[in-house]
Each structure stands twice: as structure tokens, then as C-alpha cells.
Write an enzyme that holds these catalytic residues in place. Structure first.
Site, mmCIF file in Angstrom:
data_model
loop_
_atom_site.group_PDB
_atom_site.id
_atom_site.type_symbol
_atom_site.label_atom_id
_atom_site.label_comp_id
_atom_site.label_asym_id
_atom_site.label_seq_id
_atom_site.Cartn_x
_atom_site.Cartn_y
_atom_site.Cartn_z
ATOM 1 N N ASN A 9 0.875 -1.175 0.000
ATOM 2 C CA ASN A 9 0.000 0.000 0.000
ATOM 3 C C ASN A 9 0.905 1.216 0.000
ATOM 4 O OD1 ASN A 9 -1.783 2.059 0.465
ATOM 5 N ND2 ASN A 9 -2.318 1.439 2.556
ATOM 6 N N LYS A 11 0.121 4.269 -0.315
ATOM 7 C CA LYS A 11 -0.489 5.482 0.245
ATOM 8 C C LYS A 11 -0.211 6.668 -0.705
ATOM 9 C CE LYS A 11 -0.164 3.334 4.692
ATOM 10 N NZ LYS A 11 -0.221 3.432 6.144
ATOM 11 N N HIS A 98 -9.800 1.709 4.223
ATOM 12 C CA HIS A 98 -8.540 1.752 4.974
ATOM 13 C C HIS A 98 -8.736 2.678 6.182
ATOM 14 C CE1 HIS A 98 -4.424 2.779 6.055
ATOM 15 N NE2 HIS A 98 -4.084 1.629 5.505
ATOM 16 N N GLU A 100 -7.034 4.974 7.365
ATOM 17 C CA GLU A 100 -6.766 6.395 7.114
ATOM 18 C C GLU A 100 -7.947 7.055 6.411
ATOM 19 O OE1 GLU A 100 -2.956 5.713 5.285
ATOM 20 O OE2 GLU A 100 -2.192 5.083 7.239
ATOM 21 N N GLU A 169 -6.113 -4.559 10.176
ATOM 22 C CA GLU A 169 -5.010 -3.631 10.444
ATOM 23 C C GLU A 169 -5.293 -2.875 11.736
ATOM 24 O OE1 GLU A 169 -2.786 -2.445 6.633
ATOM 25 O OE2 GLU A 169 -4.578 -1.211 6.727
ATOM 26 N N GLY A 175 2.121 2.190 10.699
ATOM 27 C CA GLY A 175 3.129 3.249 10.578
ATOM 28 C C GLY A 175 3.813 3.591 11.889
ATOM 29 N N SER A 215 2.780 -2.179 10.332
ATOM 30 C CA SER A 215 4.223 -2.330 10.545
ATOM 31 C C SER A 215 4.752 -3.727 10.225
ATOM 32 C CB SER A 215 4.619 -1.901 11.966
ATOM 33 O OG SER A 215 4.286 -0.542 12.178
ATOM 34 N N GLY A 237 4.790 1.040 4.797
ATOM 35 C CA GLY A 237 6.164 1.531 4.739
ATOM 36 C C GLY A 237 7.138 0.601 4.025
HETATM 37 P P1 PGA Z 1 2.446 0.179 7.578
HETATM 38 O O1 PGA Z 1 1.021 0.491 6.867
HETATM 39 O O2 PGA Z 1 2.915 -1.140 7.059
HETATM 40 O O3 PGA Z 1 3.323 1.315 7.176
HETATM 41 O O4 PGA Z 1 2.177 0.122 9.058
HETATM 42 C C1 PGA Z 1 0.113 -0.541 6.627
HETATM 43 C C2 PGA Z 1 -1.153 0.027 6.014
HETATM 44 O O5 PGA Z 1 -1.597 1.101 6.441
HETATM 45 O O6 PGA Z 1 -1.736 -0.584 5.101
#
Ligand code: PGA
Length: 253
Positions: A9, A11, A98, A100, A169, A175, A215, A237
Site C-alpha cells: 500500500n 499510500k 482503509h 486512514e 489492520e 506506521g 508495521s 512503509g
Molecule cells: P504500515 O502500513 O505497514 O506502514 O504500518 C500498513 C497500512 O496502512 O496498510
């Protein structure tokens, strides 16, 4: 037997040239030896076509997905993109709901459900995301929150749900570098699969792909994937660097 899916992802990251270079590097990192996972990247709308082209030039099959989609087919929805528009450029999957999107753009269980329903009705694979915040977990509300999110998704999905994919998630792990432990993640995946079984039946629960996100990285992915109900990762990430993502693909046994 559920095949492992590793989904990146991106983002709101990368420009055209970076996207092209990424797939070139990923292809070199992975080489031509067979991989044991399906691979997908959810990229910004502006990169869909470029990413699709660059992925097509790789040795391995790499699917490209959107990060969001609207449930209506057209009309006065400034800033939105429809399922038909994605299919028009050859895109057949999208993240939906998601955290976010839920947190910063006011998406509710209801709007997420509508998106899932529209995707399934129009032949797009929705990767529908659920997960509790740190405050919700600390208040002992994890199960209540995740099952309400799942209930909306499953209710709207209805019986035409072959393409549905779920991503768990935990918001506190996204993140932050704070991955859920293998056991914490498995506990929730087990609850989710149980809820799918009670609503859609155990046969469908057995085939449903449930990804873990938050993460996930080259160091922890193998452990997460040893868990019975974890079928892959939704990776933020660590999906931005070809080397890291390739290491995760190679960790799939
Ligand atoms: P992250 O993000 O691996 O950076 O924690 C995962 C996501 O939001 O899909």
C-alpha cells in the site's frame, strides 16, 4: 488451501519515474525463481497506468490496485473515481475502508459497506480493511469494534462475495513500528474467520483471504505467516523499497 497474498500500500507516495524504477528494481531483486505469494500494489490514482505497464514487464505476475473507489457509477461527486473508471483502465481491485480513509475522510461502516457491495456487483476485488484504535483496544472494545466493521462488510457483501478479501489492520500498529505480536494478530484473525463462518458459512470462511497489516516488515512477516488464520500482509512503509518488499516475498515459504 489459501495462497499467500502480499499487498503493498503505497499510500500518497511516489511520482511516475519512481514508480517505474521501483518495479524495475523489484523485478531484479526477485529474479526469475518462482515466488510463493501473489503480489499486488495499491498505488495512487495517478500511478495506476504507469504501475500497470511497469508491472507487466516483470517476470512475476504483479497486480495493481487502487486505494479507494466510489460506490456510484457517475455523477456529481467531485474528486471521486468510479469502479467503471478503474475497469476502463484495466484495474480490477481496490482497497476499501482503509483506516486512514475512516480516520481522515469520514468513511463509516456504512460507506465502506456500500463500496464493498458496489465492487462485488461490478467485478472489482475489494480488499476491505478493519481494525481497532489503541484507545479502543485499551478500553477492551477490540472485539466489539472489529465485529461491527466486519458485520457491515459482510451484510453489504451478500452472497456474491467470491472476490472479497479482508485486511485486519490494528490502527495502533500502522506506521508506528509497533507490530501486533503473532499471537495478538492470530487472535483477531480467528475471531474474524469465525464471524465469516457464522454469516457466510464455514466453507466460505475457509477460503477467505485475511491479510494482516500494521508495521509488517521483512523481519516479522515470516512469524506472522506461521499463524493459521493469517494469509498474507497489507504492507505500507516496507512496500516503498523494492529490497524490503522482495525480502518479504522471499520470506513466504
Ligand atoms: P504500515 O502500513 O505497514 O506502514 O504500518 C500498513 C497500512 O496502512 O496498510
Amino acid at each position: 488451501m489459501r495462497r499467500t497474498l502480499l499487498a503493498g500500500n503505497w499510500k500518497m507516495n511516489k511520482a511516475q519515474a519512481e514508480a517505474g524504477a521501483f518495479f524495475h528494481d523489484l523485478d531484479r531483486e526477485l529474479g526469475s525463481t518462482p515466488v510463493k505469494a501473489d503480489i499486488l500494489f495499491a498505488v495512487p490514482f495517478t500511478l495506476l497506468e504507469r504501475a500497470k505497464q511497469a508491472a507487466a514487464a516483470c517476470h512475476h505476475s504483479i497486480h495493481i490496485a487502487a486505494q479507494n473507489v466510489h460506490w456510484e457509477s457517475h455523477g456529481a461527486y467531485t474528486g471521486e473515481v468510479s469502479i467503471g473508471m478503474l475497469k476502463d483502465i484495466g484495474i480490477y481491485a481496490s482497497l476499501v475502508g482503509h483506516s486512514e480513509r475512516r480516520q481522515y475522510f469520514g468513511e463509516s461502516n456504512d460507506t465502506v459497506g456500500k463500496k464493498v457491495a458496489a465492487c462485488l456487483a461490478q467485478g472489482l476485488t475489494p480488499i476491505a480493511c478493519v481494525g481497532e484504535t489503541r484507545a479502543e483496544r485499551e478500553a477492551g472494545r477490540m472485539q466489539e469494534v472489529v465485529s461491527a466493521q466486519m458485520l457491515a462488510i459482510l451484510k453489504y457483501a451478500g452472497s456474491q462475495n467470491e472476490k472479497l478479501i479482508i485486511a485486519y489492520e490494528p490502527v495502533w500498529a500502522i506506521g508506528t513500528g509497533l507490530t501486533a505480536t503473532d499471537t495478538q494478530a492470530q487472535e483477531v484473525h480467528h475471531l474474524i474467520r469465525g464471524q465469516i463462518a457464522s454469516i457466510l458459512g464455514s466453507a466460505r470462511a475457509d477460503t477467505m483471504t485475511i491479510l494482516y497489516g500494521g508495521s509488517a516488515n521483512p523481519a516479522n512477516i515470516a512469524g506472522l505467516l506461521t499463524q493459521k488464520d493469517i494469509d498474507g500482509g497489507l504492507v505500507g512503509g516496507a512496500s516503498l523499497k523494492a529490497k524490503d518488499f522482495a525480502a518479504m516475498v522471499r520470506a513466504v515459504k
